[in-house]
Design a protein around this motif. Structure first.
Motif, mmCIF file in Angstrom:
data_model
loop_
_atom_site.group_PDB
_atom_site.id
_atom_site.type_symbol
_atom_site.label_atom_id
_atom_site.label_comp_id
_atom_site.label_asym_id
_atom_site.label_seq_id
_atom_site.Cartn_x
_atom_site.Cartn_y
_atom_site.Cartn_z
ATOM 1 N N GLN A 4 0.837 -1.198 0.000
ATOM 2 C CA GLN A 4 0.000 0.000 0.000
ATOM 3 C C GLN A 4 0.870 1.246 0.000
ATOM 4 N N GLN A 5 1.938 1.241 0.786
ATOM 5 C CA GLN A 5 2.796 2.415 0.868
ATOM 6 C C GLN A 5 3.423 2.729 -0.485
ATOM 7 N N SER A 6 3.876 1.727 -1.220
ATOM 8 C CA SER A 6 4.502 2.019 -2.505
ATOM 9 C C SER A 6 3.470 2.526 -3.504
ATOM 10 N N ARG A 7 2.209 2.159 -3.354
ATOM 11 C CA ARG A 7 1.165 2.658 -4.260
ATOM 12 C C ARG A 7 0.817 4.110 -3.960
ATOM 13 N N ASP A 8 1.199 4.617 -2.810
ATOM 14 C CA ASP A 8 0.920 6.004 -2.468
ATOM 15 C C ASP A 8 1.850 6.969 -3.195
ATOM 16 N N PHE A 9 2.970 6.480 -3.695
ATOM 17 C CA PHE A 9 3.933 7.290 -4.427
ATOM 18 C C PHE A 9 3.598 7.262 -5.911
ATOM 19 N N PRO A 10 4.061 8.268 -6.676
ATOM 20 C CA PRO A 10 3.987 8.128 -8.132
ATOM 21 C C PRO A 10 4.686 6.828 -8.527
ATOM 22 N N LEU A 11 4.153 6.107 -9.458
ATOM 23 C CA LEU A 11 4.593 4.758 -9.809
ATOM 24 C C LEU A 11 6.099 4.609 -9.980
ATOM 25 N N GLU A 12 6.748 5.573 -10.583
ATOM 26 C CA GLU A 12 8.166 5.447 -10.889
ATOM 27 C C GLU A 12 9.049 5.550 -9.645
ATOM 28 N N VAL A 13 8.595 6.210 -8.610
ATOM 29 C CA VAL A 13 9.432 6.467 -7.434
ATOM 30 C C VAL A 13 9.751 5.184 -6.659
ATOM 31 N N PRO A 14 8.773 4.358 -6.272
ATOM 32 C CA PRO A 14 9.132 3.145 -5.525
ATOM 33 C C PRO A 14 10.011 2.189 -6.327
#
Length: 87
Positions: A4-14
């Motif tokens: 869930q946390q990685s989905r909170d960022f713009p896709l390219e960032v995580p």
């Protein structure tokens, strides 16, 4: 599988997160989280990371349970704070 946390960022960032991010207690010593995001946002989103705006938004979405699983020292800190508040 994305968290869930990685989905909170713009896709390219995580996708650009370093592998060491799996061990949060080691991240701060080489590159604090805000500095990491300040470096990654422009590289992968073509916009800057605004700590006050983006950080507040992302912080509001954090799950303390997941943070404590990944960072035992955080759990110890929260337990101590709760103990002090109760006494």
């Amino acid at each position: 599988m994305a968290t869930q946390q990685s989905r909170d960022f713009p896709l390219e960032v995580p996708r650009a997160f370093p592998k060491k991010i799996q061990h949060p207690e080691t991240v701060y010593f080489t590159e604090p989280p805000a500095k990491l995001l300040e470096r990654l946002y422009p590289l992968h989103t073509k916009r800057s990371y605004k700590k006050v705006v983006n950080g507040r938004e992302l912080f509001g979405k954090l799950d303390p349970g997941i943070a404590c699983q990944k960072c035992p020292k955080l759990q110890q800190l929260l337990d101590k704070m709760l103990e002090l508040a109760k006494s």
